[in-house]
Write a protein that holds these residues in place. Structure first.
Motif, PDB file in Angstrom:
ATOM      1  N   PHE A 181      -5.034   2.461 -12.157  1.00 15.66           N
ATOM      2  CA  PHE A 181      -5.961   2.158 -11.067  1.00 15.66           C
ATOM      3  C   PHE A 181      -5.509   0.931 -10.272  1.00 15.66           C
ATOM      4  O   PHE A 181      -5.612   0.894  -9.055  1.00 15.66           O
ATOM      5  CB  PHE A 181      -7.374   1.965 -11.609  1.00 15.66           C
ATOM      6  N   LEU A 228      -2.801   1.890  -7.960  1.00 16.38           N
ATOM      7  CA  LEU A 228      -3.332   2.568  -6.769  1.00 16.38           C
ATOM      8  C   LEU A 228      -3.876   1.544  -5.775  1.00 16.38           C
ATOM      9  O   LEU A 228      -3.648   1.647  -4.565  1.00 16.38           O
ATOM     10  CB  LEU A 228      -4.430   3.546  -7.193  1.00 16.38           C
ATOM     11  N   TRP A 229      -4.589   0.561  -6.296  1.00 14.34           N
ATOM     12  CA  TRP A 229      -5.129  -0.488  -5.417  1.00 14.34           C
ATOM     13  C   TRP A 229      -4.011  -1.193  -4.664  1.00 14.34           C
ATOM     14  O   TRP A 229      -4.067  -1.366  -3.456  1.00 14.34           O
ATOM     15  CB  TRP A 229      -5.921  -1.523  -6.231  1.00 14.34           C
ATOM     16  N   TRP A 285      -1.047  -0.228  -4.101  1.00 11.49           N
ATOM     17  CA  TRP A 285      -0.380   0.694  -3.175  1.00 11.49           C
ATOM     18  C   TRP A 285      -1.169   0.744  -1.871  1.00 11.49           C
ATOM     19  O   TRP A 285      -0.596   0.652  -0.779  1.00 11.49           O
ATOM     20  CB  TRP A 285      -0.300   2.076  -3.824  1.00 11.49           C
ATOM     21  N   ALA A 286      -2.488   0.895  -2.012  1.00  5.63           N
ATOM     22  CA  ALA A 286      -3.331   0.976  -0.811  1.00  5.63           C
ATOM     23  C   ALA A 286      -3.293  -0.331  -0.030  1.00  5.63           C
ATOM     24  O   ALA A 286      -3.244  -0.331   1.205  1.00  5.63           O
ATOM     25  CB  ALA A 286      -4.766   1.312  -1.214  1.00  5.63           C
ATOM     26  N   VAL A 310      -2.194  -0.720   3.838  1.00  2.15           N
ATOM     27  CA  VAL A 310      -3.141  -1.120   4.879  1.00  2.15           C
ATOM     28  C   VAL A 310      -2.776  -2.489   5.467  1.00  2.15           C
ATOM     29  O   VAL A 310      -2.782  -2.678   6.682  1.00  2.15           O
ATOM     30  CB  VAL A 310      -4.572  -1.158   4.296  1.00  2.15           C
ATOM     31  N   ALA A 311      -2.463  -3.447   4.596  1.00  2.07           N
ATOM     32  CA  ALA A 311      -2.392  -4.825   5.070  1.00  2.07           C
ATOM     33  C   ALA A 311      -0.978  -5.322   5.316  1.00  2.07           C
ATOM     34  O   ALA A 311      -0.780  -6.239   6.103  1.00  2.07           O
ATOM     35  CB  ALA A 311      -3.088  -5.754   4.070  1.00  2.07           C
ATOM     36  N   PRO A 337       1.957  -2.459   8.187  1.00  4.44           N
ATOM     37  CA  PRO A 337       1.983  -2.596   9.652  1.00  4.44           C
ATOM     38  C   PRO A 337       2.683  -3.865  10.113  1.00  4.44           C
ATOM     39  O   PRO A 337       3.088  -3.964  11.269  1.00  4.44           O
ATOM     40  CB  PRO A 337       0.495  -2.655  10.027  1.00  4.44           C
ATOM     41  N   MET A 360      -6.327 -10.886   2.385  1.00  4.04           N
ATOM     42  CA  MET A 360      -6.558  -9.873   1.365  1.00  4.04           C
ATOM     43  C   MET A 360      -7.056 -10.518   0.079  1.00  4.04           C
ATOM     44  O   MET A 360      -7.935  -9.963  -0.608  1.00  4.04           O
ATOM     45  CB  MET A 360      -5.246  -9.131   1.102  1.00  4.04           C
ATOM     46  N   LEU A 375      -9.796   4.429  -5.710  1.00  2.00           N
ATOM     47  CA  LEU A 375      -9.971   2.980  -5.638  1.00  2.00           C
ATOM     48  C   LEU A 375     -11.360   2.582  -6.121  1.00  2.00           C
ATOM     49  O   LEU A 375     -11.536   1.564  -6.771  1.00  2.00           O
ATOM     50  CB  LEU A 375      -9.797   2.491  -4.200  1.00  2.00           C
ATOM     51  N   GLY A 400     -12.314 -12.571   5.079  1.00  2.00           N
ATOM     52  CA  GLY A 400     -10.998 -12.158   4.584  1.00  2.00           C
ATOM     53  C   GLY A 400     -10.490 -10.919   5.300  1.00  2.00           C
ATOM     54  O   GLY A 400      -9.334 -10.839   5.718  1.00  2.00           O
ATOM     55  N   VAL A 436      -7.070 -10.187   7.901  1.00  2.00           N
ATOM     56  CA  VAL A 436      -6.094  -9.097   7.825  1.00  2.00           C
ATOM     57  C   VAL A 436      -6.051  -8.340   9.151  1.00  2.00           C
ATOM     58  O   VAL A 436      -4.978  -8.097   9.720  1.00  2.00           O
ATOM     59  CB  VAL A 436      -6.448  -8.141   6.668  1.00  2.00           C
ATOM     60  N   ILE A 492      -2.945  -7.920  11.893  1.00  2.00           N
ATOM     61  CA  ILE A 492      -2.335  -6.630  12.230  1.00  2.00           C
ATOM     62  C   ILE A 492      -2.445  -6.379  13.725  1.00  2.00           C
ATOM     63  O   ILE A 492      -1.524  -5.861  14.351  1.00  2.00           O
ATOM     64  CB  ILE A 492      -3.007  -5.506  11.413  1.00  2.00           C
TER      65      ILE A 492
END
Lengths: 304, 501
Positions: A80, A83-84, A86-87, A91-92, A95, A111, B29, B461, B465, B469
């Motif tokens: 788990f 997975l966190w 990875w996400a 996302v952060a 990009p 984050m 998640l 927070g 982010v 971006i």
């Protein structure tokens, strides 16, 4: 002498946890040159995940065998948390790939703030005590001040050693490890030679998070209590350990972690526990003055 | 975008697959951390309770948002559609479960937003790409804007006072005006180190703490006045800046970052544990309040109000504090701008761009780095002394790493080296978090148990982010060179190197 041995055992236990977290820092830094500030909070999150799964197993599903529960908790927390992370990377950080250097750092700090407050909101701000596990002691020497080692400590060191061996095998012997080392040396060249750089970086985050989850599970087991603020201090210590060992160097991270753990424990035992953080940071500063790239780091050569 | 037209057309099946995948990830998640809640029972044992509804809501929100984002190609339409959909679903939910009379209205509003978003997207997709308007001559205009801004800043407390009265305006002048200006000043101070000299400093709050404790200790033990302590605070902070600077001069980039972070933590740990010196966690209280150059802001006969023949209200002190921090911040700005034109300022920027070239051209990098550290620290010290006199109380709790991170975020978000950008970023970040304190009206929607204050740092927070971006190079990414051949022209931010240390 007995006190010394006892502190050595305690220090190595703490150092194992730091070393496991430090690998996550050092790997990410090695491959994308970014200080992953959220890693400490990923560690904290993994401790919470481990705690929740442990409680769910023992209370909701009624599992009674401790070793089986521990094994399931360890594997599930690794999955788990991976997975966190990875996400989070997706996302952060992704990009901002190729953007200027401080942008991912700020994103990671954001984050980190998000993660700790997220856990606070969804799980509450109170300390979460865990029922004690594996509390039996082994007496290494006899006498009233004899050196003892709890099953917990043995478990922590054994799990750390086993996972580090597995991790070393992955990095040295598998295709993924080769791709990872190639990206670390030269990302552009690696991509020209057919290495999927994005995938490799994602997997680096996944591996780093899995090791942090091991550290988180062991931390929960060892201290018996977790709190949403627990990410910051171990995170900074582990980062310190990674820098001390030479950031980018995997054996350096483990050695740095053990060193920081030992320094802290011995300082608390022989001087005062109030200033153990100061001791760890001072050792870092002094080391860096004389060895600017850490113990095992490669000196940074800048080509003009 | 040079993408072919048919690729721009949203594809329902692709959007569905994408949204389904995102929903699956969200479920993964949310599973342990959101769907199960740990709670202490009567015997203080930790028990776990299922709470699937939260997990389901998260999955649904992500699915809808992702689906709409996949169907709409323009970000403006997405920004309209996603809240629209959420409002519609929320309104329907409220209307059904709680028999709320506004339920239908809320749903209609959400649906209207949603339809509007699709219409907007269709129009924007067919419209030709807008041609960038030619830039007007900017030098005159920016001067005018900054003069107007300055006038507005000076008038702000009086306008507030006239508009809302002494009671109502206190919050605005204190929580927004003074609080934001403190961060503007800190941001400008750190900008010297990070933005101009390119040295990544993660422990700036240490100098803030040095300044605050300087005033706190000197005024409570020796009875020194604020105006004597203020320069002393700056000098002491600069001294600590040099102390820190010396050992770390040889370090580069991230090694510098961790040592400065460690330094900040060391200062905090010492302040916590050295109780004889700093009174530990309890902090130092009853620090003398600010006086109008010796005249106290009290209701007494020799007070400020009596002296000017005004009716006494505490707002006088707040307004004085506002002007004090405004002047301090402007001092920081003016000094920075003037220094940029001096050889030392050019040396800082040259150091940021290329250290090796600097050395080969004979720039003394040791002195350059040390002056940047010392000057940045000095302004941090000034701000710290101001903080102590404003709060009348200091404790190590105020000087955590989060503060350093916030200041650094302000500098980076402002655009590293741009003075006005840093000020804008401070307004956005600090003003934004202050506004989040005002969300009590959400209790009417989500029920009494909903506490918006909990979500303040969470949103803070997340905003960090999102803003990074959205604008990785900061709000104001172009630079005006301090030296030029014939005409002063702005330099695009992408041509400027970042802080590498």
């Amino acid at each position: 002498m007995e006190n010394f041995l006892q502190q050595l055992v305690n220090g190595l236990t703490l150092g194992s946890i730091y070393g496991l977290i430090a690998i996550g820092y050092t790997m990410v830094f090695g491959i994308i040159g970014m200080v992953n500030f959220a890693h400490g909070d990923v560690f904290m999150l993994s401790a919470f995940i481990a705690l929740i799964i442990f409680l769910a197993l023992t209370q909701l599903l009624g599992l009674a065998s401790m070793p089986v529960a521990f094994l399931i908790v360890l594997v599930a927390a690794m999955a788990f948390t991976a997975l966190w992370n990875w996400a989070i990377e997706r996302v952060a950080y992704r990009p901002l790939r190729g953007s200027f250097r401080l942008a991912p750092l700020i994103s990671a700090i954001g984050m980190s703030i998000f993660l700790s407050n997220f856990v606070q909101v969804v799980q509450g701000p109170r300390n979460k005590p865990v029922p004690p596990m594996f509390t039996d002691l082994i007496h290494l020497t006899d006498g009233p001040l004899g050196v003892t080692m709890s099953y917990k400590q043995i478990l922590i060191m054994a799990v750390t050693a086993a996972l580090l061996l597995g991790f070393w095998f992955v990095v040295q012997k598998t295709a993924l490890g080769r791709a990872q080392r190639a990206c670390e040396q030269d990302r552009k060249m690696a991509s020209l030679l057919g290495v999927d750089v994005d995938r490799t970086i994602s997997l680096t985050f996944v591996i780093g998070a899995a090791l942090a989850a091991v550290a988180g599970t062991l931390y929960m087991l060892y201290y018996g209590v977790v709190n949403f603020t627990d990410g910051f201090t171990p995170g900074v210590k582990a980062f310190t350990a990674a820098v001390l060992g030479g950031i980018g160097s995997l054996p350096g991270a483990v050695i740095g972690g053990l060193l920081i753990g030992l320094i802290e424990t011995f300082w608390s035992a022989y001087f005062s526990s109030d200033y153990k953080d100061v001791a760890a940071f001072s050792v870092l500063a002094v080391t860096l003055i004389f060895m600017p790239s850490g113990l095992l780091g490669r000196p940074e050569v800048e080509k003009v | 975008m040079a993408a072919p037209l048919d690729q721009k057309r949203p594809d329902l099946s692709r959007a569905l697959v994408d949204a389904g995948f995102a929903a699956l990830v969200t479920f993964g998640l949310s599973f342990p951390i959101l769907a199960l809640r740990t709670e202490q029972d009567m015997q203080n044992r930790l028990i776990v309770e299922p709470r699937w509804s939260w997990s389901v809501i998260a999955v649904m929100v992500v699915f809808c948002a992702r689906l709409l984002a996949g169907l709409l190609s323009d970000w403006r339409a997405r920004a309209l559609a996603i809240p629209g959909a959420l409002i519609a679903v929320f309104g329907a939910h409220m209307g059904v479960t709680q028999a709320l009379t506004h339920g239908a209205g809320i749903t209609a509003l959400g649906l209207a937003l949603l339809i509007g978003a699709f219409a907007l997207d269709a129009r924007l997709r067919d419209a030709p790409a807008p041609v960038a308007a030619p830039r007007a001559e900017r030098a005159d205009r920016s001067r005018l804007i900054s003069m107007a801004g300055l006038a507005a800043l000076f008038l702000f407390p009086f306008v507030m006072l006239a508009w809302l009265g002494p009671q109502g305006s206190l919050k605005w002048i204190n929580n927004y005006g003074v609080q934001i200006l403190i961060y503007v000043m800190l941001g400008w101070g750190l900008n010297i180190v990070v933005g101009l000299a390119g040295l990544l400093d993660l422990g700036y709050v240490a100098f803030y703490a040095v300044g605050a404790y300087t005033y706190a200790l000197l005024s409570t033990t020796f009875g020194l006045s604020f105006w004597i302590c203020l320069p002393l605070a700056g000098v002491l902070a600069a001294f600590w800046g040099v102390i820190l600077g010396f050992p770390v001069l040889r370090l580069r980039g991230d090694y510098l970052a961790i040592v400065t972070l460690a330094f900040g933590e060391i200062i905090r740990v010492v302040l916590i544990n050295w109780t004889d010196f700093s009174n530990g966690y309890a902090g130092i209280s009853s620090i003398p309040r600010v006086t109008f150059f010796g005249v106290p802001f009290t209701a007494a006969d020799d007070g400020f109000a009596a002296m000017l023949g005004l009716e006494f209200t505490p707002i006088h002190r707040t307004i004085f504090l506002y002007f004090l921090i405004l002047c301090l911040a402007l001092l920081t700005n003016v000094v920075t701008l003037r220094l940029r034109a001096l050889p030392i300022g050019r040396a800082w920027e040259a150091l940021r761009e290329d250290e090796i070239a600097c050395r080969s051209l004979g720039v003394n990098t040791v002195n350059t780095k040390l002056t940047a550290f010392a000057l940045g620290a000095m302004f941090g010290g000034f701000a710290g002394a101001f903080f102590a006199v404003r709060q009348n109380f200091v404790s190590p709790e105020s000087f955590t790493f989060i503060e350093s991170a916030t200041i650094l975020a302000i500098v980076v978000l402002g655009g590293m080296g741009s003075q006005i950008g840093v000020a804008l970023a401070a307004v956005a970040m600090i003003g934004g978090t202050e506004i989040l304190r005002e969300l009590d009206f959400l209790k009417q929607i989500f029920g009494e148990s909903f506490d918006p204050a909990q979500y303040r740092m969470l949103i803070f927070g997340l905003a960090m982010v999102v803003m990074m971006i959205w604008k990785p190079r900061g709000l104001i990414s172009s630079r005006t060179p301090s030296i030029f051949l014939k005409k002063r022209t702005a330099v695009a931010g992408s041509l400027v190197r970042e802080g590498r240390g």
